[in-house]
Design an enzyme around this catalytic site. Sequence first.
Site, PDB file in Angstrom:
ATOM      1  N   CYS A   1       3.338   1.676   2.700  1.00  0.00           N
ATOM      2  CA  CYS A   1       4.423   0.954   2.751  1.00  0.00           C
ATOM      3  C   CYS A   1       5.451   1.653   1.807  1.00  0.00           C
ATOM      4  O   CYS A   1       6.823   1.797   2.186  1.00  0.00           O
ATOM      5  CB  CYS A   1       4.122  -0.557   1.934  1.00  0.00           C
ATOM      6  SG  CYS A   1       3.182  -1.457   2.835  1.00  0.00           S
TER       7      CYS A   1
ATOM      8  N   ASP B   1       2.504 -31.148   2.647  1.00  0.00           N
ATOM      9  CA  ASP B   1       3.682 -31.618   3.465  1.00  0.00           C
ATOM     10  C   ASP B   1       3.311 -30.874   4.838  1.00  0.00           C
ATOM     11  O   ASP B   1       2.509 -30.173   4.733  1.00  0.00           O
ATOM     12  CB  ASP B   1       4.946 -31.140   2.827  1.00  0.00           C
ATOM     13  CG  ASP B   1       6.211 -30.966   3.816  1.00  0.00           C
ATOM     14  OD1 ASP B   1       6.448 -32.078   4.480  1.00  0.00           O
ATOM     15  OD2 ASP B   1       6.837 -30.072   4.134  1.00  0.00           O
TER      16      ASP B   1
ATOM     17  N   ASP C   1       7.630 -27.570   0.850  1.00  0.00           N
ATOM     18  CA  ASP C   1       8.307 -26.495   0.964  1.00  0.00           C
ATOM     19  C   ASP C   1       9.841 -27.156   1.062  1.00  0.00           C
ATOM     20  O   ASP C   1      10.970 -26.424   0.682  1.00  0.00           O
ATOM     21  CB  ASP C   1       8.347 -25.756   1.958  1.00  0.00           C
ATOM     22  CG  ASP C   1       8.561 -26.284   3.431  1.00  0.00           C
ATOM     23  OD1 ASP C   1       8.135 -27.504   3.685  1.00  0.00           O
ATOM     24  OD2 ASP C   1       9.116 -25.688   4.216  1.00  0.00           O
TER      25      ASP C   1
ATOM     26  N   CYS D   1       0.901  -1.273   0.110  1.00  0.00           N
ATOM     27  CA  CYS D   1      -0.018  -0.007  -0.195  1.00  0.00           C
ATOM     28  C   CYS D   1       0.999   1.251   0.110  1.00  0.00           C
ATOM     29  O   CYS D   1       2.216   1.103  -0.098  1.00  0.00           O
ATOM     30  CB  CYS D   1      -0.834  -0.039   1.196  1.00  0.00           C
ATOM     31  SG  CYS D   1       0.127   0.110   2.754  1.00  0.00           S
TER      32      CYS D   1
ATOM     33  N   ASP E   1      10.587 -32.804  -0.389  1.00  0.00           N
ATOM     34  CA  ASP E   1       9.542 -32.395  -1.557  1.00  0.00           C
ATOM     35  C   ASP E   1       9.924 -31.988  -2.555  1.00  0.00           C
ATOM     36  O   ASP E   1       9.134 -31.925  -3.642  1.00  0.00           O
ATOM     37  CB  ASP E   1       8.498 -31.336  -0.855  1.00  0.00           C
ATOM     38  CG  ASP E   1       8.082 -31.709   0.744  1.00  0.00           C
ATOM     39  OD1 ASP E   1       7.754 -32.779   0.889  1.00  0.00           O
ATOM     40  OD2 ASP E   1       8.159 -30.414   1.382  1.00  0.00           O
TER      41      ASP E   1
END
Lengths: 716, 58
Positions: free
Chosen positions: A40, A438, A612, A37, A616
């Site tokens: 930020c 996972d 992650d 935004c 995996d």
Amino acid sequence: MTHVAACPACAVAPLAQETARNARPPDAVLSIPSLHCAACIGKVERALSALPGVDSARVNLSLKRVSVHGADVSDDSIIKVLKGAGYDAYPLDLTLLEAGQDPVGRGLLIRLAIAGFAMMNVMLFSVAVWSGASDATRDLFHLISALISLPAVLFCGQPFFANAWSALRVGALNMDVPISLAILLAAGMSLFEVLNGGAHAYFDAALSLTFFLLIGRYLDHRSRSSARSAAKELAALEVQTAQRIDAGHATKVAVSALRVGDRLVIPTGVRVPVDGTLNSPSALSDRSFLTGESSAQTLTKGDPVQAGEINQGAPFEMTATAVGEDTTLRRVANLVEMAENSRNSYTNLADRAARIYAPAVHLLALLAFVVWVWISGDIRFALNIAVAVLIITCPCALGLAVPAVATAAIARLYGMGFLVKSGTALERLAEIDVAVFDKTGTLTLSSSTGKITSLSDQQAGVARRLAQSSDHPVSRGLLAVLPPVQPAALTEINEIPGFGMEARLKGQAVRMGRGSWLGAGFDGLGLKIGDDPAIPLPLTDIPRPGVQTALEGLRNMGIAPQILSGDSEKPVQDLAAQIGIKDIQFNVSATQKHAYLTGMQQAGHRVLMVGDGLNDTASLAAAHASVAPASALDASRSAADIVLLRETLAEFPLLLKIARATTQLSRQNFAIAAGYNAIAVPVALLGYASPLIAAIAMSVSSLTVLANAMRIRIIR
Amino acid sequence: MNVLLILIPVSIILGGLGLCGFLWTLRSGQYDDAEGSAARLLLDDDDALPDLTQDPKS
């Protein structure tokens, strides 16, 4: 700017300085995923401007990046300042990002603007002609139209002509052949009519055809380049710094600063930045990125190591032999990009349609011409009809329908925090019927509530050293809760994916990992030094926010969620009970995960993999579609189709809904385009298609298709 | 109909001005960060305003 200026000239001088500063390429570019935004922008730019040495900082909110000017500012100090302001920032490798703006997109926009300008002007003259201008006035209007449209068509149509020519040269037909033919014939035919004082000119049709098709081409380019730049950004994120050994110490340096002959340390789970040879006695390396072999290879001292390989074993040392553009990775990069483009089966679908469509259209136009010559004997009239058929059947909607939907969907998903890396990802995602998750780092955020204080300094030092050598989320979570002691000196550090870490401490074997692997009486994470009993390291799993919403949404859509975890029984069951998943498997190794997924897919299921970790990675690449959180290991992020940029999983069901809607809307758009042709083509064949009818049929079908594509924005 | 000879060039030149304007905005990078430009409007400390509490002559 806090400079107060009372007169315009005083305000201009600092402005000119700033413009001159910004004209140079930035000295550092950082990705800040959590930017969203105006506040930020202000916070980030203010924080960075206050940093000594920073000339200027400019946020690009669309790309969620900040560019910093200032010669002597290090990435680390910028990251620290941004962290203080509450933003996680990741430096991007400038050499991997395209320095300038994208020239192809800009060229298309310029052509689009000129085609739009010419179309509007010519359309006005056409309206005058249609509403009854005659004789000298009509000829004047036609002449002016010709003067505007001929250069415009020749300039703006170049992308189509170039594509059509490259297809024709190898004796093939693509979508651009009927497009180019229709544009050129319409313009040429109209010029002939104008010079001979004819009543009908198709300049407006030629131009609006070019205009609408350029919109499709531009959208297509944008969604492709955004997918490509997303992939590029991830690549730029991955190998940014390397650990170079200078005088016995590993220092962090930018990859672009590496030279041939430098000695490097490669931590576990990290991509090798440059080509080189191995110095350590042995190493375990995943070359699947380069060779397609999925199993990791064992290397011995002196073996070549190539940029892009992922270190699957203990941290190893290497000597660089080729850097920058000379690396194998960079040479393969072009091939990979080509492979990625060809993977886009949506475009293939459009191309396949064009392969049937193009010859059919040409035959139809030719047939119309021959039949009308035979009936009327008037070649000029017959040619007029053939041109009308070509204009009406021009695959305008075909060229517009697919890119418009994909662009709208990808843009919307990006706003929701999903980075779609592959063009076909949405289509594949729409087909899944099983979702496999996972646990650690995916369904849970691994961070403990309290610090671990029960360890002796030696134990804490060993744990700290082991955790530092791994990129696994558990290790990272552990680092945050361990007491800040000096890491112990360990040798032969080795990560065993799915189990833990092992190493040697002055001749004693040390292990950190799952309780069952340590031979301990508990299930959770533990540390074992020599023959001493294992010490539990209490690290609690916190479910990721939004998990409940996500799972409920998945079940409502008829997708069964499953947990496939490398973790032990108790934590998996605890979590499963907490979030309500019945179908669970635990103690699953990386290869078992991959085998299970492949088995499911062979049994006819389309599996979505969400994960992650290092264990995996193979499953993410093998699954029908895959998602990795932004916190994932870089290897997993690059294997996944979609990266989840936010922490919450709550938007997950909407992601699937949008993916399904994308496929559905593309099909609908094809149907709409076909419907228009079914009505307009007979009219054209019978010779009733005046330039007015051609213009209306084409514009209306294109606009309908575009409007239908925009519906993706309101799917809930 | 002589009025056409004036009106047509005028209309084309006006349209051409619009086109040139667009090409200028494109070249000066105004479409590079559409989302950011929209948000920057809300920043209140972006531009310096003349300080009205001070006498401009002093």
